[in-house]
Design an enzyme around this catalytic site. Structure first.
Site, PDB file in Angstrom:
ATOM      1  N   ASP A   1     102.484 111.145  37.468  1.00 57.34           N
ATOM      2  CA  ASP A   1     102.199 110.020  36.574  1.00 57.34           C
ATOM      3  C   ASP A   1     100.951 109.256  36.985  1.00 57.34           C
ATOM      4  OD1 ASP A   1     103.018 108.644  38.830  1.00 57.34           O
ATOM      5  OD2 ASP A   1     104.841 107.823  37.937  1.00 57.34           O
TER       6      ASP A   1
ATOM      7  N   ASP B   1      93.929 120.114  52.284  1.00 52.28           N
ATOM      8  CA  ASP B   1      93.448 119.037  51.402  1.00 52.28           C
ATOM      9  C   ASP B   1      93.681 117.659  52.006  1.00 52.28           C
ATOM     10  OD1 ASP B   1      96.166 120.119  50.606  1.00 52.28           O
ATOM     11  OD2 ASP B   1      96.255 118.168  49.621  1.00 52.28           O
TER      12      ASP B   1
END
Length: 473
Positions: free
Chosen positions: A120, A243
């Site tokens: 979201d 990452d």
């Protein structure tokens, strides 16, 4: 009020997408890091005012900002994902501080981006407060790290396992470029963008580096020093994916991180690290694995003779253990009060760690207790500690000022998992941030022996122990 100079946003298409933050309903300032603002050359009073709050919430973009979401890939728990990117973070821009340092200003939890996948784009209050506390403690402890400039609540709710208060962290970093950024272009065979990225990182972080090989060697050394710092604090990152490994050498992404209480070298806290890949003791090994992925990305830039390039890159990565061991020895030597430690002193430190693990002695309290004679009480079998203590006392008898060294290397307080959870719970349930601010103040001076903060030096009781931490996404 902010003089942005956005070098990353001047790179060509493919490095990012231009993405504005999503406005929020009712931003309220929880914390503003005034000393950090002043170091960046920003006006803390402006940041705390209506215009600053509008920027910190993403409700208004100041002149000169160039909001982007950065592209990157990554190995997550060893499995490669070719496209990740900033799924809930927007980089507003870069500022050049009065001392000449260049820093990113990023809003974490700023809404949907093209990289959000099924998320979201928002953050809930708990991870924002956790990252604020832990990253600022790490800075106070001298560990290279991203910093927290501000935390705000959004007046909105986010859904995780339940409905939770939304929040945004303003994160400051020397850059947000990761090993995964290089992997993003390498997997696509985009050598030209790899070259541009390499040149950008060298200019920004390692101007002394000579080409791609020099960059790799510099990153290896930077990561060795950072991870030795983690080990000296009993810090478990929790998600050492490629990452989440910064080219600048800063600690980045404090998701399910935690600090060890009762010492266990195989300590794992992250709820998603079910196999113990990122346990405390494994962190140096994982760093080598991650750096090997970076090396693979850089090999095409190391000259026409690719066999020679592979050999050079391999040597650069294989240099990590020796550099790390020297950094580790320096860290743990200081923790024992030894100014110029030798391999014999390293063995002395390892003996202590073995005793601590056998007795489940508290990591922080044991090392802090060497100075004031309370370390023995941390052991279930204090008599087992005595022979080591006698050998250590004989060793530091030849040191000029071991107490000063230990005082500068052994924090009295760390962001203990149960204390962080307690302040998050109070903020979430009661909208009371006083405990958060009190803990933050104590962690900003972790080396000081302050009686008013004695409660934060206590180990958790049996019913306070936190065994699992969560990333919050």
């Amino acid at each position: 009020m902010i003089a942005f100079d956005n070098s990353y946003a001047r790179l060509p298409a493919g490095f990012f997408t231009r993405t504005a933050p999503t406005p929020v309903a009712d931003p309220q300032l929880v914390a503003l890091n005034r000393p950090l603002a002043e170091r960046l050359g920003l006006d803390p009073d402006w940041l705390a005012g209506p215009e600053g709050l509008a920027m910190l919430s993403g409700n208004s973009l100041p002149d000169g900002s160039a909001p982007i979401a950065q592209a990157y890939a990554g190995h997550q728990f060893g499995g490669f994902v070719p496209q990740l990117g900033d799924g809930r973070a927007v980089l507003l821009g870069e500022v050049v501080a009065p001392d000449g340092g260049r820093f990113d200003i990023q809003l974490k939890g700023a809404g949907l981006t093209p990289f959000s996948r099924r998320g979201d784009g928002r953050a809930w209050l708990g991870p924002v407060l956790r990252e604020y506390l832990v990253s600022e403690f790490m800075a106070a402890a001298g560990i290279p790290t991203t910093r927290a400039l501000a935390a705000i609540t959004t007046g909105e709710r986010v859904i995780r396992e339940t409905v939770l208060p939304g929040a945004i962290l303003t994160r400051v970093a020397a850059s947000h470029i990761r090993i995964g950024t290089f992997e993003f272009f390498a997997v696509r065979g985009d050598v030209e963008r790899l070259r541009l990225l390499t040149d950008h990182v060298i200019a920004r972080h390692y101007p002394q580096a000579d080409g791609a090989l020099g960059l790799l060697q510099a990153v290896v050394a930077a990561q060795a020093a950072t991870i030795a710092g983690w080990m000296g604090l009993g810090f478990v990152h929790g998600v050492m994916n490629t990452d989440n490994m910064s080219l600048s050498g800063e600690t980045i992404d404090y998701g399910p991180c935690a600090f060890i209480d009762a010492f266990d070298p195989r300590a794992v806290f992250s709820s998603i690290d079910t196999g113990g890949r990122y346990a405390w003791i494994e962190q140096p090994n994982i760093a080598v694995w991650n750096l090997a992925q970076l090396a693979s990305c850089l090999v095409p830039l190391m000259g026409a003779d690719q066999d020679q390039a592979v050999e050079q890159a391999t040597r650069a990565v294989h240099a990590f253990p020796a550099i790390y061991e020297a950094e580790w020895l320096k860290r743990f030597g200081a923790k024992l009060g030894i100014a110029a430690p030798t391999a014999t002193d390293g063995a002395l430190a390892e003996r202590l760690l073995t005793l601590m693990a056998a007795s489940r002695a508290d990591f922080t309290r044991t090392f802090a207790g060497l100075s004031d004679g309370t370390a023995r009480a941390e052991f279930a079998d204090p008599a087992a500690f005595d022979p080591w203590h006698a050998d250590w006392q004989a060793r530091i008898a030849t040191e000029t000022d071991p107490q000063a060294l230990m005082a500068a290397a052994n924090p009295r307080r760390i962001p203990r998992n149960h204390q962080i959870e307690a302040v998050i719970r109070t903020a979430r349930d009661d909208d009371d941030f006083a405990p958060f601010h009190r803990l933050d103040a104590a962690l900003h001076e972790p080396l000081q022996d302050r009686p008013e903060w004695d409660e934060y030096a206590l180990a958790p009781t049996a019913d306070q122990i936190v065994r699992r931490t969560f990333c919050g996404t």
